[in-house]
Design an enzyme around this catalytic site. Sequence first.
Site, PDB file in Angstrom:
ATOM      1  N   ASP A   1       0.790  -1.250   0.000  1.00 24.63           N
ATOM      2  CA  ASP A   1       0.000   0.000   0.000  1.00 24.63           C
ATOM      3  C   ASP A   1       0.816   1.292   0.000  1.00 24.63           C
ATOM      4  O   ASP A   1       0.431   2.271   0.674  1.00 24.63           O
ATOM      5  CB  ASP A   1      -0.953   0.008   1.205  1.00 24.63           C
ATOM      6  CG  ASP A   1      -1.933  -1.143   1.204  1.00 24.63           C
ATOM      7  OD1 ASP A   1      -1.935  -1.920   0.233  1.00 24.63           O
ATOM      8  OD2 ASP A   1      -2.688  -1.291   2.183  1.00 24.63           O
TER       9      ASP A   1
ATOM     10  N   LYS B   1      -6.600  -4.900  -3.008  1.00 20.25           N
ATOM     11  CA  LYS B   1      -7.213  -5.550  -1.843  1.00 20.25           C
ATOM     12  C   LYS B   1      -8.232  -4.607  -1.201  1.00 20.25           C
ATOM     13  O   LYS B   1      -7.934  -3.436  -0.968  1.00 20.25           O
ATOM     14  CB  LYS B   1      -6.129  -5.976  -0.841  1.00 20.25           C
ATOM     15  CG  LYS B   1      -5.292  -4.838  -0.272  1.00 20.25           C
ATOM     16  CD  LYS B   1      -4.185  -5.432   0.579  1.00 20.25           C
ATOM     17  CE  LYS B   1      -3.444  -4.441   1.427  1.00 20.25           C
ATOM     18  NZ  LYS B   1      -4.184  -3.555   2.281  1.00 20.25           N
TER      19      LYS B   1
ATOM     20  N   CYS C   1      -2.030  -2.575   7.839  1.00 17.03           N
ATOM     21  CA  CYS C   1      -2.019  -3.514   6.711  1.00 17.03           C
ATOM     22  C   CYS C   1      -0.788  -4.415   6.689  1.00 17.03           C
ATOM     23  O   CYS C   1      -0.869  -5.572   6.264  1.00 17.03           O
ATOM     24  CB  CYS C   1      -2.170  -2.744   5.405  1.00 17.03           C
ATOM     25  SG  CYS C   1      -3.830  -2.050   5.238  1.00 17.03           S
TER      26      CYS C   1
HETATM   27  C1  C5J Z   1      -3.003   0.555   5.570  1.00 15.58           C
HETATM   28  C2  C5J Z   1      -4.723   1.796   6.703  1.00 15.58           C
HETATM   29  N1  C5J Z   1      -2.503   0.356   4.375  1.00 15.58           N
HETATM   30  N2  C5J Z   1      -3.927   2.198   7.689  1.00 15.58           N
HETATM   31  N3  C5J Z   1      -4.247   1.082   5.645  1.00 15.58           N
HETATM   32  O1  C5J Z   1      -2.353   0.300   6.575  1.00 15.58           O
HETATM   33  O2  C5J Z   1      -5.896   2.088   6.706  1.00 15.58           O
END
Ligand code: C5J
Length: 220
Positions: free
Chosen positions: A24, A129, A162
């Site tokens: 991400d 995802k 994540c």
């Molecule tokens: C991730 C989030 N990628 N913190 N998303 O950690 O919402």
Amino acid sequence: MVSIPAKPYDFALKPERAALLIIDMQRDFVEPGGFGEALGNDVNLLRGSIEPLRALLAAARQAGLFIMHTREGHKPDLSDLHETKRVRGKGKVTIGDEGPMGRILIIGEPGHDIIPELYPIAGEPVIDKPGKGAFYNTDLADIVAWQGIAQLIVCGVTTEVCVHTTVREANDRGIECLVLSDCTASYFPEFHEAALKMVAAQGGIFGWVSDSESVIAALA
Ligand code: C5J
């Protein structure tokens, strides 16, 4: 097999069975105007991971390591977005709303894309995802099986959300995870530290923790 200094003990990397998984590193989390900022976070806290990750990505490409990227996000019609996730945070704007980088966390919008510094190249799967974990509702498990991957070097943001969810999912699937402290980051530095400790505690209950320098040296 290459030995990498790590906590709680050295990690035995098998490059032909390993992959780099970058979680991400999207504009919506790392740049102003996206989901991270909409939730009240300072995105600058994540940006320190970009340079170590850029160097690691270059070394992994040079070494021929299998590389995968993930993106958290949702279909434009929001059919894959749980209402519980949409309303969470009670911010002025939420997932699907218009923001400075397009609709927040929506596939195809500028903010949903991976930052230019770490942009995927041909042959590097990009896994979209809808959840926090990269195995939930994705084809990651199939890709891992088809490629014979038994080890993941896990990087990206955010450490306790994540990254951690994915490491836990991988751990339960028998995949060894090496998490890199300088290639992960959190909006909450204390959560970052705690999340890394949780991975390596109790003899490596979820995996190992190392850093980009150690992995780059091992791949050279
Ligand atoms: C991730 C989030 N990628 N913190 N998303 O950690 O919402």
